[in-house]
Design a protein around this motif. Sequence first.
Motif, PDB file in Angstrom:
ATOM      1  N   GLU A  56      56.726  27.244  50.118  1.00 53.68           N
ATOM      2  CA  GLU A  56      55.766  26.531  49.272  1.00 53.68           C
ATOM      3  C   GLU A  56      55.646  27.222  47.912  1.00 53.68           C
ATOM      4  O   GLU A  56      55.690  28.440  47.810  1.00 53.68           O
ATOM      5  N   LYS A  57      55.486  26.401  46.863  1.00 54.48           N
ATOM      6  CA  LYS A  57      55.262  26.905  45.510  1.00 54.48           C
ATOM      7  C   LYS A  57      53.962  26.296  45.002  1.00 54.48           C
ATOM      8  O   LYS A  57      53.660  25.145  45.307  1.00 54.48           O
ATOM      9  N   LYS A  58      53.218  27.090  44.240  1.00 51.78           N
ATOM     10  CA  LYS A  58      52.012  26.555  43.618  1.00 51.78           C
ATOM     11  C   LYS A  58      51.592  27.444  42.454  1.00 51.78           C
ATOM     12  O   LYS A  58      52.032  28.580  42.328  1.00 51.78           O
ATOM     13  N   THR A  59      50.732  26.899  41.621  1.00 47.35           N
ATOM     14  CA  THR A  59      50.177  27.633  40.492  1.00 47.35           C
ATOM     15  C   THR A  59      48.692  27.816  40.739  1.00 47.35           C
ATOM     16  O   THR A  59      48.007  26.876  41.144  1.00 47.35           O
ATOM     17  N   ILE A  60      48.221  29.041  40.529  1.00 49.51           N
ATOM     18  CA  ILE A  60      46.799  29.326  40.725  1.00 49.51           C
ATOM     19  C   ILE A  60      46.210  29.890  39.431  1.00 49.51           C
ATOM     20  O   ILE A  60      46.900  30.562  38.662  1.00 49.51           O
ATOM     21  N   ASN A  61      44.950  29.591  39.204  1.00 49.26           N
ATOM     22  CA  ASN A  61      44.193  30.138  38.074  1.00 49.26           C
ATOM     23  C   ASN A  61      43.178  31.116  38.639  1.00 49.26           C
ATOM     24  O   ASN A  61      42.406  30.757  39.529  1.00 49.26           O
ATOM     25  N   ILE A  62      43.195  32.337  38.123  1.00 47.74           N
ATOM     26  CA  ILE A  62      42.297  33.374  38.623  1.00 47.74           C
ATOM     27  C   ILE A  62      41.343  33.793  37.504  1.00 47.74           C
ATOM     28  O   ILE A  62      41.770  34.373  36.510  1.00 47.74           O
ATOM     29  N   PRO A  63      40.044  33.500  37.662  1.00 44.93           N
ATOM     30  CA  PRO A  63      39.090  33.960  36.653  1.00 44.93           C
ATOM     31  C   PRO A  63      38.998  35.487  36.680  1.00 44.93           C
ATOM     32  O   PRO A  63      39.254  36.124  37.705  1.00 44.93           O
ATOM     33  N   ASN A  64      38.652  36.080  35.531  1.00 43.81           N
ATOM     34  CA  ASN A  64      38.670  37.544  35.439  1.00 43.81           C
ATOM     35  C   ASN A  64      37.821  38.225  36.506  1.00 43.81           C
ATOM     36  O   ASN A  64      38.126  39.336  36.914  1.00 43.81           O
ATOM     37  N   MET A  65      36.775  37.559  36.993  1.00 43.15           N
ATOM     38  CA  MET A  65      35.926  38.174  38.023  1.00 43.15           C
ATOM     39  C   MET A  65      36.664  38.351  39.349  1.00 43.15           C
ATOM     40  O   MET A  65      36.270  39.169  40.178  1.00 43.15           O
ATOM     41  N   GLU A  66      37.746  37.574  39.581  1.00 37.91           N
ATOM     42  CA  GLU A  66      38.549  37.714  40.799  1.00 37.91           C
ATOM     43  C   GLU A  66      39.866  38.432  40.501  1.00 37.91           C
ATOM     44  O   GLU A  66      40.743  38.505  41.346  1.00 37.91           O
ATOM     45  N   ALA A  67      39.964  38.952  39.269  1.00 35.34           N
ATOM     46  CA  ALA A  67      41.164  39.684  38.863  1.00 35.34           C
ATOM     47  C   ALA A  67      40.764  41.137  38.584  1.00 35.34           C
ATOM     48  O   ALA A  67      40.472  41.877  39.515  1.00 35.34           O
ATOM     49  N   TYR A  68      40.684  41.505  37.319  1.00 35.00           N
ATOM     50  CA  TYR A  68      40.354  42.886  36.961  1.00 35.00           C
ATOM     51  C   TYR A  68      38.946  43.034  36.404  1.00 35.00           C
ATOM     52  O   TYR A  68      38.591  44.084  35.880  1.00 35.00           O
ATOM     53  N   GLY A  69      38.145  41.977  36.537  1.00 33.24           N
ATOM     54  CA  GLY A  69      36.752  42.034  36.118  1.00 33.24           C
ATOM     55  C   GLY A  69      36.585  41.928  34.615  1.00 33.24           C
ATOM     56  O   GLY A  69      37.560  41.850  33.864  1.00 33.24           O
ATOM     57  N   PRO A  70      35.334  41.928  34.177  1.00 33.01           N
ATOM     58  CA  PRO A  70      35.061  41.856  32.740  1.00 33.01           C
ATOM     59  C   PRO A  70      35.340  43.202  32.070  1.00 33.01           C
ATOM     60  O   PRO A  70      35.475  44.222  32.745  1.00 33.01           O
ATOM     61  N   VAL A  71      35.434  43.181  30.753  1.00 30.67           N
ATOM     62  CA  VAL A  71      35.574  44.426  30.003  1.00 30.67           C
ATOM     63  C   VAL A  71      34.267  45.202  30.147  1.00 30.67           C
ATOM     64  O   VAL A  71      33.186  44.657  29.966  1.00 30.67           O
ATOM     65  N   ASN A  72      34.372  46.471  30.506  1.00 31.73           N
ATOM     66  CA  ASN A  72      33.212  47.355  30.638  1.00 31.73           C
ATOM     67  C   ASN A  72      33.123  48.178  29.359  1.00 31.73           C
ATOM     68  O   ASN A  72      33.945  49.067  29.116  1.00 31.73           O
ATOM     69  N   GLU A  73      32.135  47.866  28.527  1.00 30.54           N
ATOM     70  CA  GLU A  73      31.986  48.546  27.235  1.00 30.54           C
ATOM     71  C   GLU A  73      31.769  50.050  27.388  1.00 30.54           C
ATOM     72  O   GLU A  73      32.071  50.808  26.466  1.00 30.54           O
ATOM     73  N   GLU A  74      31.266  50.494  28.556  1.00 27.43           N
ATOM     74  CA  GLU A  74      31.069  51.923  28.781  1.00 27.43           C
ATOM     75  C   GLU A  74      32.400  52.667  28.909  1.00 27.43           C
ATOM     76  O   GLU A  74      32.439  53.892  28.820  1.00 27.43           O
ATOM     77  N   MET A  75      33.472  51.913  29.095  1.00 24.11           N
ATOM     78  CA  MET A  75      34.799  52.524  29.217  1.00 24.11           C
ATOM     79  C   MET A  75      35.547  52.530  27.884  1.00 24.11           C
ATOM     80  O   MET A  75      36.711  52.908  27.821  1.00 24.11           O
ATOM     81  N   VAL A  76      34.890  52.089  26.825  1.00 22.22           N
ATOM     82  CA  VAL A  76      35.429  52.165  25.469  1.00 22.22           C
ATOM     83  C   VAL A  76      34.694  53.314  24.792  1.00 22.22           C
ATOM     84  O   VAL A  76      33.477  53.268  24.629  1.00 22.22           O
ATOM     85  N   ILE A  77      35.447  54.371  24.466  1.00 25.02           N
ATOM     86  CA  ILE A  77      34.803  55.588  23.973  1.00 25.02           C
ATOM     87  C   ILE A  77      35.306  55.984  22.578  1.00 25.02           C
ATOM     88  O   ILE A  77      36.457  55.751  22.231  1.00 25.02           O
ATOM     89  N   LYS A  78      34.407  56.578  21.837  1.00 27.24           N
ATOM     90  CA  LYS A  78      34.723  57.141  20.526  1.00 27.24           C
ATOM     91  C   LYS A  78      34.996  58.621  20.792  1.00 27.24           C
ATOM     92  O   LYS A  78      34.114  59.347  21.254  1.00 27.24           O
ATOM     93  N   PHE A  79      36.219  59.058  20.516  1.00 30.12           N
ATOM     94  CA  PHE A  79      36.650  60.408  20.885  1.00 30.12           C
ATOM     95  C   PHE A  79      36.995  61.192  19.613  1.00 30.12           C
ATOM     96  O   PHE A  79      37.677  60.666  18.728  1.00 30.12           O
TER      97      PHE A  79
END
Length: 144
Positions: A57-80
């Motif tokens: 079987e072949k098919k195409t699926i759409n995965i929203p970011n919440m079921e993939a790698y999640g939203p961008v977490n601004e706490e993980m963006v750092i000024k170094f």
Amino acid sequence: MKQAQAGDTVHVHYKGTLTDGQLFDSSEGREPLSFQLGSGMVIKGFDDGVTGMAIGEKKTINIPNMEAYGPVNEEMVIKFPKAQIPADIPLEIGSSLNMHQEGNGQTVQVIVKEVGDEFVVLDANHPLAGKDLIFELELVSIAE
């Protein structure tokens, strides 16, 4: 015909694109991806998409970011501080660097987002965080 279910080891060919059509990963020219359904080895949306498929079987699926790698977490963006980065490391926007976390010594991959005179902005989010994904799937086989 047998359908893939939790606990099965499946072999899947796939092509992953972003919603703008940009290819980010594919099994083309390689062995199919093998994983155990329901074990957490792949992102939830991919696992859910393969569940219930029949061999061939072949098919195409759409995965929203919440079921993939999640939203961008601004706490993980750092000024170094740029002065704390060794001079022999090239700082180019979009390049990836490995940083060692204080305390546990784990290595974290970061992407250079901005380069200033005194600071560098680094992003430790997964590169696909915040993105909705599209996968073209083909179930090649199911191992008992």
